[in-house]
Scaffold this active site. Structure first.
Site, PDB file in Angstrom:
ATOM      1  N   LYS A   1      56.667 111.943 -32.129  1.00  0.00           N
ATOM      2  CA  LYS A   1      57.091 112.741 -33.284  1.00  0.00           C
ATOM      3  C   LYS A   1      58.036 113.881 -32.903  1.00  0.00           C
ATOM      4  O   LYS A   1      58.926 114.250 -33.659  1.00  0.00           O
ATOM      5  CB  LYS A   1      55.872 113.315 -34.014  1.00  0.00           C
TER       6      LYS A   1
ATOM      7  N   GLU B   1      55.389 117.493 -44.115  1.00  0.00           N
ATOM      8  CA  GLU B   1      54.132 116.902 -44.580  1.00  0.00           C
ATOM      9  C   GLU B   1      53.460 116.290 -43.362  1.00  0.00           C
ATOM     10  O   GLU B   1      54.129 115.941 -42.391  1.00  0.00           O
ATOM     11  CB  GLU B   1      54.408 115.826 -45.625  1.00  0.00           C
TER      12      GLU B   1
ATOM     13  N   SER C   1      53.000 104.953 -28.635  1.00  0.00           N
ATOM     14  CA  SER C   1      53.653 106.036 -29.372  1.00  0.00           C
ATOM     15  C   SER C   1      52.949 107.380 -29.259  1.00  0.00           C
ATOM     16  O   SER C   1      53.564 108.426 -29.450  1.00  0.00           O
ATOM     17  CB  SER C   1      53.796 105.645 -30.842  1.00  0.00           C
TER      18      SER C   1
END
Lengths: 275, 410
Positions: B103, B125, B392
């Protein structure tokens, strides 16, 4: 001439401004919607805006979000909303009805199927909050085919070029969103609205309505002084939210609110004429 | 020898989407309220200027290297490969990034855009909290005000991440509307944005939303695939045979896939969350069983009912618990370039334990979905074939969830 155009023409010759209240279809329960529509007309509404409930109403403040949730408890669908308009038309052939909602329910139904069924039921206009003109070509073509007016929003952030292209596509009326924010937000800045309306008038070939931030008779009269139509949403829906379980009280309070707005607007336009 | 290209391959270059209006075939586009149309157009223009700007790229690259710790390793999971008895499995170690997941690649890119556009406040969000933490992290580093919207349900489920965001100086706002999860947090962030559009930049956490977000987020995440492409060739002397990544919104997946899209010999698998099973109705697999529709600014596959209402989703992994998916994935599915499959909560849990015990790496529950599919795929492939799996994120954030499932109180 569409029912919306006819209504604005009649108002113009009477030197009056349009009062356009909004309710969410099916709120608080589906059986009250058609009676409320008639009650609003009786209290002085010129055009009705009927909200199509959606699970993710991104442009709405808390009041209309909650209305969507109450309606969705009853699984109120776009098809049912169209049926409500059809029921309303049994007694009222003249008051224009504009549906307001989000694209996905229309997309799932199919543009052509929606246009044909809505038109047959007596729907006059459609506002699709999350459909800007850039993506609207196919839907507008289907709506115009059956004589439903596609109504687009103009925002405080829309610059001249965009306003021009929005007005080219629009029919019925142009809806100016008076503030940056969601429905039911702060009070509007009337001078800023006035300035923007003069920019919009350069391009608009239809009347201009103003919505968002109109809470009471005073703001309604202020807007009536500068626009062709006054759209009232959250203030009406609040009358529902505060009286759940008391249908008569919901009806009375909505009628009281609209009558006070109607009187203030008419007084304003009459005094403007004298001046 | 001349290569004969099919006509469609000549007209559509897979790596050159979207079109100028943000469309991936019928998907993507811009479906937002009029108030946001000008701001997203300003963003597109700004982003396209910075994308080709050497100063911006140098700043981004330096942050990825010194702050995030890139390049992330491509690790040959030898014991796992031997155990599964088929293809050789390589893990792209995004779990080793600062903040523990992919991220951060995107939040740094967007925060640098925000700063150059003169925005002083960022909003985001978050579902599991990973994107919220990554946004709060970069906000702290750049001295920007940060507000994170999070569903009230998710705040309950992800208390440690909520505290991390607050430590980093972010305001975490509980969203109590709708289903009180990620999609409602997104709605609320959109409402904030429309209200505070002059000074506020909305950092969307995945490859969804109105154009240019799906393109911009993909470009920032494509560092994953560019590194992996180079690394696998250094390690094996050739391109891989298959790529596997989990897909919620799909940002880690598109980050890995994108630099390989025009390599026809590389098979691509996106793994959605089948929750309690695709027949149970309780899952988050719009590409496998959803229908196209419009939500959150783009047209894509959605989990919706016959009336077009968005339905509640379920996954053991909060990061995959979302009813939509990035529009580029929708398009890659339709044209057949990528295959989308789904694994259940139970299969993902098995993948979680397997990697932990066999390789000493605790994966995020999101990434465990990709691993679960690899355990089906690898045995069907030859020992001379190679798979790259995007690991990830790391699983530290999930140990409470896993412990609870096994009846253990920490």
């Amino acid at each position: 001439m569409s029912r919306i155009a006819e209504r604005f023409a009649a108002l113009q010759s009477a030197k009056r401004k349009a009062l356009i209240p909004f309710i969410t279809a099916g709120d608080p329960q589906p059986s009250l919607t058609v009676p409320l529509m008639h009650a609003m007309v009786e209290a002085g509404a010129d055009i009705l805006e009927l909200g199509v409930p959606f699970s993710d109403p991104m442009a709405e403040g808390p009041v209309i979000q909650a209305a969507c949730e109450r309606a969705l408890v009853h699984h109120v669908s776009l098809l049912q909303v169209i049926a409500m308009v059809q029921a309303f038309r049994k007694r009222d052939k003249d008051t224009p009805v504009v549906l307001m909602g989000y694209l996905n329910p229309v997309e799932i139904m199919g543009y052509r199927a929606f246009a044909q069924q809505a038109s047959a039921a007596g729907v006059d206009g459609l506002i699709t909050v999350d459909l800007p003109p850039e993506e609207a070509h196919d839907l507008v073509a289907e709506l115009k085919e059956v004589g439903i007016d596609p109504v687009f929003l103009v925002a405080p952030t829309s610059h001249d070029e965009r306003i021009k292209s929005i007005c080219e596509l629009d029919s019925g009326f142009v809806y100016y969103v008076s503030l940056k924010g969601v429905t039911g937000a702060h009070t509007l800045d009337i001078n800023a609205v006035k300035q923007k309306l003069s920019e919009i008038r350069k391009h608009a070939h239809t009347p201009i309505g103003v919505g968002f931030g109109i809470k009471d008779a005073t703001t309604a009269a202020q807007v009536a002084d500068i626009a062709d139509a006054v759209v009232v949403g959250s203030a009406v829906v609040k009358c529902v939210a505060e009286n759940i379980g008391h249908d008569d009280k919901i009806t009375d309070e909505i009628q009281n609110l609209l009558r006070s707005m109607r009187a203030a607007m008419d007084k304003q336009t009459a005094s403007a004429r004298v001046a | 020898m001349s290569t004969v290209m099919k006509p469609e391959a000549q007209t559509i270059k897979l790596g050159e989407m979207p079109d100028s209006r943000g469309h991936f075939g019928p998907y993507g586009g811009r479906f937002v309220a009029e108030t946001l149309m000008e701001p997203i157009e300003e963003l597109r223009q700004a982003y396209e200027r910075f994308r080709d700007d050497a100063d911006f790229q140098a700043e981004f690259d330096a942050d990825l290297k010194h702050y995030v710790g890139r390049p992330s390793p491509l690790y040959f999971a030898e014991r796992l490969s031997n155990k599964l008895g088929g293809a050789r499995i390589y893990l792209k170690r995004e779990d080793l990034n600062h903040t523990g997941a992919h991220k951060i690649n995107n939040t740094i890119g967007q925060a640098l855009v925000a700063r150059r556009m003169g925005k002083t406040r960022i909003i985001a969000e978050t579902g599991a909290g990973q994107h919220g933490v990554a946004s709060a992290t970069i906000a702290a580093r750049l001295g920007l005000e940060c507000v994170v919207y999070m569903g009230a349900e998710d705040i309950q489920r992800q208390a440690p991440n909520v505290y991390r965001m607050r430590l980093l100086g972010a305001e975490v706002v509980a969203v109590t509307s709708g289903s009180r999860t990620l999609k409602d947090a997104l709605n609320e962030a959109m409402r904030d944005w429309v209200t505070n559009v002059d000074d506020t930049f909305y950092i969307i956490g995945t490859v969804a939303g109105p154009h240019p977000y799906p393109m911009m987020v993909r470009d920032f995440q494509a560092i994953i695939g560019r590194e992996a492409r180079q690394q696998i060739q250094q390690l094996t002397g050739r391109l891989p045979d298959a790529l596997v990544a989990c897909v919620g919104g799909g940002s880690n997946a598109i980050g890995l896939f994108y630099p390989f899209l025009e390599d026809a010999g590389v098979a691509i698998y996106g793994v959605e969350a089948a929750g309690f099973g695709l027949d149970s109705g309780k899952h988050s697999a719009p590409l496998c069983v959803g229908k196209p529709g419009v939500l959150h600014g783009n047209r894509t596959y959605l989990m919706e009912d016959q009336d077009g209402q968005i339905i509640e989703t379920h996954s053991i992994s909060a990061g995959l618990d979302y009813p939509g998916v990035g529009p580029e994935h929708a398009w890659l599915k339709d044209i057949g370039r990528a295959e989308y499959v789904a694994v259940t909560d139970d299969e993902a849990m098995a993948g979680f334990h397997e990697l932990t015990r066999v390789e000493g790496i605790i994966p995020a529950l999101e990434s465990s979905h990709a691993l679960a599919y690899v355990s089906k795929l690898a045995p069907t492939m030859g020992k001379d074939q190679n798979i790259i799996v995007n690991l990830s994120g790391r699983g530290d954030k999930d140990i409470n969830t896993v412990a609870k499932l096994e009846g253990i109180t920490l």
